[in-house]
Design an enzyme around this catalytic site. Structure first.
Site, short mmCIF file in Angstrom:
data_model
loop_
_atom_site.label_atom_id
_atom_site.label_comp_id
_atom_site.label_asym_id
_atom_site.label_seq_id
_atom_site.Cartn_x
_atom_site.Cartn_y
_atom_site.Cartn_z
N GLY A 99 0.81 -1.21 0.00
CA GLY A 99 0.00 0.00 0.00
C GLY A 99 0.84 1.25 0.00
O GLY A 99 0.30 2.36 -0.03
N THR A 142 3.09 4.08 -1.62
CA THR A 142 3.13 4.68 -2.96
C THR A 142 4.50 5.28 -3.23
O THR A 142 5.42 5.16 -2.43
CB THR A 142 2.04 5.75 -3.08
OG1 THR A 142 2.22 6.74 -2.04
CG2 THR A 142 0.66 5.14 -2.93
N ALA A 151 -1.99 -1.30 -4.43
CA ALA A 151 -3.04 -0.31 -4.65
C ALA A 151 -2.64 0.97 -3.95
O ALA A 151 -2.02 0.93 -2.88
CB ALA A 151 -4.38 -0.81 -4.10
N ASN A 160 -4.77 2.89 -2.69
CA ASN A 160 -5.78 3.03 -1.64
C ASN A 160 -6.53 1.71 -1.53
O ASN A 160 -7.06 1.22 -2.52
CB ASN A 160 -6.74 4.17 -2.01
CG ASN A 160 -7.69 4.53 -0.89
OD1 ASN A 160 -8.32 3.66 -0.28
ND2 ASN A 160 -7.82 5.82 -0.60
N PHE A 161 -6.55 1.13 -0.33
CA PHE A 161 -7.17 -0.18 -0.15
C PHE A 161 -8.62 -0.10 0.35
O PHE A 161 -9.20 -1.12 0.72
CB PHE A 161 -6.34 -1.04 0.80
CG PHE A 161 -5.23 -1.75 0.08
CD1 PHE A 161 -5.45 -2.97 -0.53
CD2 PHE A 161 -3.97 -1.18 0.00
CE1 PHE A 161 -4.45 -3.63 -1.20
CE2 PHE A 161 -2.95 -1.83 -0.68
CZ PHE A 161 -3.19 -3.06 -1.29
N HIS A 178 -5.98 15.62 2.80
CA HIS A 178 -5.38 14.70 3.76
C HIS A 178 -4.81 15.48 4.94
O HIS A 178 -4.70 16.71 4.91
CB HIS A 178 -4.25 13.88 3.12
CG HIS A 178 -4.73 12.73 2.30
ND1 HIS A 178 -5.07 12.85 0.97
CD2 HIS A 178 -4.93 11.42 2.63
CE1 HIS A 178 -5.45 11.67 0.50
NE2 HIS A 178 -5.38 10.79 1.49
N HIS A 179 -4.39 14.76 5.95
CA HIS A 179 -3.77 15.33 7.14
C HIS A 179 -2.42 15.97 6.78
O HIS A 179 -1.84 15.69 5.72
CB HIS A 179 -3.58 14.25 8.21
CG HIS A 179 -2.81 13.06 7.71
ND1 HIS A 179 -1.43 13.00 7.72
CD2 HIS A 179 -3.25 11.89 7.17
CE1 HIS A 179 -1.04 11.85 7.21
NE2 HIS A 179 -2.12 11.15 6.88
N LYS A 188 0.81 13.91 5.61
CA LYS A 188 0.83 13.14 4.36
C LYS A 188 2.12 13.44 3.59
O LYS A 188 2.47 14.60 3.39
CB LYS A 188 -0.39 13.51 3.53
CG LYS A 188 -0.49 12.84 2.17
CD LYS A 188 -0.85 11.39 2.27
CE LYS A 188 -1.17 10.80 0.90
NZ LYS A 188 -1.29 9.33 0.94
N GLY A 233 -1.63 9.31 -4.15
CA GLY A 233 -1.65 8.27 -5.17
C GLY A 233 -3.07 7.96 -5.61
O GLY A 233 -3.32 7.65 -6.78
#
Length: 249
Positions: A77, A79, A102, A104-105, A137-138, A141, A147
Site C-alpha cells: 500500500g 506509494t 493499490a 488506496n485499499f 489529507h492530514h 501526508k 496516489g
C-alpha cells in the site's frame, strides 16, 4: 494465515488488529527500528504466507525487490514507486511470487472507480461537463497529490477524449480546456477525502469518498492478502474485485 507486517505505524497497527479479528497471526514486524532491509534472507519473515507493506516511499522499491527475490507474496500500500511498474512486474515474474498493490485499499473507493467506469462512456459524449479531482489529507501526508487522486485522474483521462493532459500544480491563469486539474489540501487530521466534480453551466455532480478511519484501508489490505496468497503475478485491487471481492481466497 501468517503475516509479516512491514510498517508498524498507525496504519500497520490497524492492519494487525483486523488481521487478528479475521483469525490470522502476525509473526514478524519491521519498521525503522527493525528494518526489513537489514534482513539477510527470507527466514526473517518467520515463514509468513504474505507480507503486508505500509512503510514509506523511500524504501518501497527496495522492499518490493526483496519480496520478488525471495518469492514472497506481498500486499503493498506504499506509494511513490509506480514509475517503475514494468520493472517490478519483471521482478515478480522472475521470482514466481504474487504481489497485489493499490494506492488506496478502501473497498468503498474501489466502488467509486467502478461508478466512474459506468459514467464515463456517457460523459464522453456530454462535452458541456468539465471534470476535476480534489483530495484532502492530514498535514503529515508525505506525497501530494495523493496516489489515489492520481489513480482517479488516470481513470478520467482514459475515459474522456477531451482530456489529454494532467495538471497537478497551482494555476495562476486560465486552465487549458484539455487539462484535467488535480488539486490537493493538507489540513489537520483528515484521513483522506477524494472528490470528483462534474460541472456544467446548469448543474454540478460530485462523487465524494471520505475515509472515516484507517480500518477502511486495513480491511481491504487484509482481504487482499487473503486473496493474493498462493497466486503468481502482479495484481491490483481491480483483479480481486473482478474475482468477487475475495470470494476466490
Amino acid at each position: 494465515m501468517i503475516i509479516a507486517l512491514v510498517g508498524t505505524g498507525r496504519m500497520g497497527q490497524a492492519v494487525e488488529a483486523v488481521a487478528v479479528e479475521r483469525g490470522h497471526t502476525v509473526a514478524a514486524r519491521f519498521d525503522a527500528d527493525h528494518p526489513l532491509l537489514d534482513a539477510r534472507d527470507d527466514s526473517a519473515l518467520e515463514d509468513a504466507d504474505v507480507c503486508i507493506d505500509f512503510s514509506v516511499p523511500d524504501v518501497a522499491l527496495d522492499h518490493i525487490h526483496r519480496y520478488a527475490f525471495w518469492g514472497a507474496d506481498a500486499v503493498v500500500g506504499t506509494t511513490g514507486w509506480t514509475d517503475k511498474l514494468e520493472t517490478v512486474r519483471d521482478w515478480i515474474e522472475e521470482g514466481q511470487g504474487g504481489m497485489l498493490w493499490a494506492p488506496n485499499f478502501s473497498l468503498g473507493l474501489a466502488l467509486v472507480e467502478r461508478a466512474l467506469g459506468g459514467v464515463l462512456p456517457l460523459l464522453n459524449d456530454l462535452e458541456e461537463y468539465d471534470v476535476a479531482v480534489h483530495e484532502a489529507h492530514h498535514t503529515g501526508k508525505l506525497d501530494s497529490p495523493s496516489g489515489t487522486a492520481l489513480r482517479l485522474a488516470e481513470v478520467l483521462l482514459a475515459g474522456l477524449d477531451r482530456k489529454t493532459a494532467l495538471e497537478v500544480e497551482t494555476q495562476h491563469g486560465a486552465v487549458e480546456a484539455d487539462a484535467l486539474h488535480v488539486t490537493s489540501q493538507r489540513v489537520g487530521h483528515v484521513l483522506g477525502e477524494h472528490t470528483v466534480t462534474l460541472d456544467s453551466e446548469v448543474d454540478q455532480i460530485q462523487i465524494v469518498h471520505t475515509a472515516k478511519s484507517r480500518r477502511a484501508f486495513a480491511v481491504g489490505a487484509v482481504r487482499a492478502a487473503e486473496w493474493v496468497r498462493g497466486r503468481k503475478g502482479l495484481f491490483t485491487l481491480d483483479d480481486m474485485i473482478d474475482d468477487g471481492i475475495g470470494r476466490g481466497a
